[in-house]
Design a protein around this motif. Structure first.
Motif, PDB file in Angstrom:
ATOM      1  N   TYR A   1       4.290 -11.126  10.367  1.00 44.22           N
ATOM      2  CA  TYR A   1       5.732 -11.186  10.159  1.00 44.22           C
ATOM      3  C   TYR A   1       6.371  -9.800  10.046  1.00 44.22           C
ATOM      4  N   GLY A   2       5.554  -8.753  10.084  1.00 46.11           N
ATOM      5  CA  GLY A   2       6.095  -7.402  10.033  1.00 46.11           C
ATOM      6  C   GLY A   2       6.390  -6.902   8.636  1.00 46.11           C
ATOM      7  N   LEU A   3       5.763  -7.511   7.626  1.00 48.58           N
ATOM      8  CA  LEU A   3       5.941  -7.039   6.251  1.00 48.58           C
ATOM      9  C   LEU A   3       4.823  -6.055   5.931  1.00 48.58           C
ATOM     10  N   HIS A   4       5.177  -4.782   5.851  1.00 45.10           N
ATOM     11  CA  HIS A   4       4.168  -3.748   5.629  1.00 45.10           C
ATOM     12  C   HIS A   4       4.380  -2.978   4.325  1.00 45.10           C
ATOM     13  N   ASP A   5       5.324  -3.423   3.515  1.00 45.69           N
ATOM     14  CA  ASP A   5       5.569  -2.791   2.228  1.00 45.69           C
ATOM     15  C   ASP A   5       4.429  -3.167   1.275  1.00 45.69           C
ATOM     16  N   PRO A   6       3.610  -2.198   0.834  1.00 43.19           N
ATOM     17  CA  PRO A   6       2.459  -2.527  -0.023  1.00 43.19           C
ATOM     18  C   PRO A   6       2.852  -3.259  -1.298  1.00 43.19           C
ATOM     19  N   ALA A   7       3.963  -2.872  -1.906  1.00 42.85           N
ATOM     20  CA  ALA A   7       4.393  -3.512  -3.161  1.00 42.85           C
ATOM     21  C   ALA A   7       4.766  -4.974  -2.924  1.00 42.85           C
ATOM     22  N   ALA A   8       5.441  -5.258  -1.817  1.00 42.27           N
ATOM     23  CA  ALA A   8       5.840  -6.629  -1.512  1.00 42.27           C
ATOM     24  C   ALA A   8       4.622  -7.494  -1.211  1.00 42.27           C
ATOM     25  N   VAL A   9       3.674  -6.942  -0.473  1.00 42.98           N
ATOM     26  CA  VAL A   9       2.456  -7.685  -0.163  1.00 42.98           C
ATOM     27  C   VAL A   9       1.658  -7.951  -1.435  1.00 42.98           C
ATOM     28  N   THR A  10       1.549  -6.940  -2.294  1.00 42.50           N
ATOM     29  CA  THR A  10       0.825  -7.102  -3.556  1.00 42.50           C
ATOM     30  C   THR A  10       1.473  -8.171  -4.420  1.00 42.50           C
ATOM     31  N   SER A  11       2.798  -8.240  -4.432  1.00 40.73           N
ATOM     32  CA  SER A  11       3.503  -9.261  -5.199  1.00 40.73           C
ATOM     33  C   SER A  11       3.128 -10.658  -4.726  1.00 40.73           C
ATOM     34  N   LEU A  12       3.045 -10.853  -3.424  1.00 35.97           N
ATOM     35  CA  LEU A  12       2.644 -12.154  -2.882  1.00 35.97           C
ATOM     36  C   LEU A  12       1.192 -12.472  -3.231  1.00 35.97           C
ATOM     37  N   LEU A  13       0.330 -11.466  -3.173  1.00 34.15           N
ATOM     38  CA  LEU A  13      -1.078 -11.678  -3.515  1.00 34.15           C
ATOM     39  C   LEU A  13      -1.236 -12.056  -4.986  1.00 34.15           C
TER      40      LEU A  13
END
Length: 292
Positions: free
Chosen positions: A70-82
């Motif tokens: 989906y083109g989400l490469h922001d580490p903080a945003a990805v970590t939040s989902l994880l």
């Protein structure tokens, strides 16, 4: 039981649907279809549907793959989902005592959420809130409702009601803000002796630091919550929005997004402002008790 309640362990439904909604939002923003997302995961479109609706736990590799797709490469945003996915998986592993209730249906869904909640705000038109009920009062309600034919099932239902009340006295107790219409205190449930004991119980729970109890008197007139009773369930996790539970005669209604829950909070606050202060509410309860 509503159709949604048939999918997965409802203990984690709040976080699961929150995560699913986030993935759905990302997919829409990226202009991708469910079939395309499924191909990115080497899975079926059905799996993506279940993930986006919060029906199944989601593995970290799938989240990373979808974020990349989906083109989400922001580490903080990805970590939040994880982190959200991890919380959801942990909740799904929980096995609650309420799962053994006879004919529990949507009730077990509610209890599962209440068991992990930090606060509930409840508005009651007809009955004393379940967290404050005595055994005799709960028994009279169960018999009157007629949902259980077997006396043993009635007793299990009553015991379940009492077991829920343990959360009021735990090391990290449940906070309860209850606004009750005067009619609920005057409706004779189980007889006058049962009502006297029930009103005494209300006085006892009102002494808890984590309980706020107000009565909306008849003289308050028209108010925002005249249509139905409801309970707003709140959680400690920032990722979990408030959930609103409303029971009708034939169904259970859940409001699970921020927009809807905000409306209920507004209705609750308006009615609470019309209700008596807790000290005045207890005086009214004392007066009604004398009448019994």
């Amino acid at each position: 039981m509503n159709q949604r309640a048939q999918h997965g362990n409802r203990v984690s439904t709040v976080l699961g649907r929150k995560l699913g909604n986030e993935l759905l939002r990302l997919r829409d923003a990226a202009g991708r279809t469910q079939q395309q997302a499924a191909e990115a995961l080497s899975a079926t479109a059905t799996k993506v549907v279940k993930m986006e609706r919060g029906w199944v736990p989601i593995r970290d590799p799938d989240i990373r793959a979808l974020c990349d797709f989906y083109g989400l490469h922001d580490p903080a945003a990805v970590t939040s989902l994880l982190n959200l996915a991890k919380l959801d998986r942990e909740r799904r592993k929980a096995k609650g005592w309420w799962q053994q209730l006879p004919k529990a249906g949507a009730l077990s869904e509610y209890i599962a959420m209440e068991d992990v909640a930090s606060q509930v705000r409840t508005w009651q038109l007809a009955f004393v809130p379940g967290l404050f009920q005595t055994a005799a009062y709960a028994r009279a309600l169960a018999v009157g409702e007629g949902a259980w034919d077997d006396p043993d099932e009635v007793e299990r239902a009553v015991n379940a009601r009492l077991q829920r009340q343990r959360r009021l006295h735990e090391e990290v107790p449940l906070h309860v803000y209850a606004v009750v219409w005067e009619a609920a205190l005057r409706q004779v449930v189980g007889g006058r002796r049962v009502m006297r004991a029930q009103l005494d119980r209300l006085r006892e729970v009102a002494e808890l630091a984590t309980v706020r109890l107000q009565v909306l008197p008849f003289q308050a007139g028209a108010h925002a919550c005249a249509a139905s009773s409801f309970t707003i369930i709140s959680f400690t996790e920032d990722e979990a929005a408030d959930v609103v539970h409303t029971d009708t005669i034939g169904s259970t209604v859940w409001a699970e997004n921020e927009e809807d829950s905000s409306k209920y909070r507004t209705f609750f606050d308006r009615t609470a402002r019309q209700a008596l202060a807790q000290s005045d509410s207890l005086s009214l309860i004392d007066g009604i008790r004398k009448e019994f």
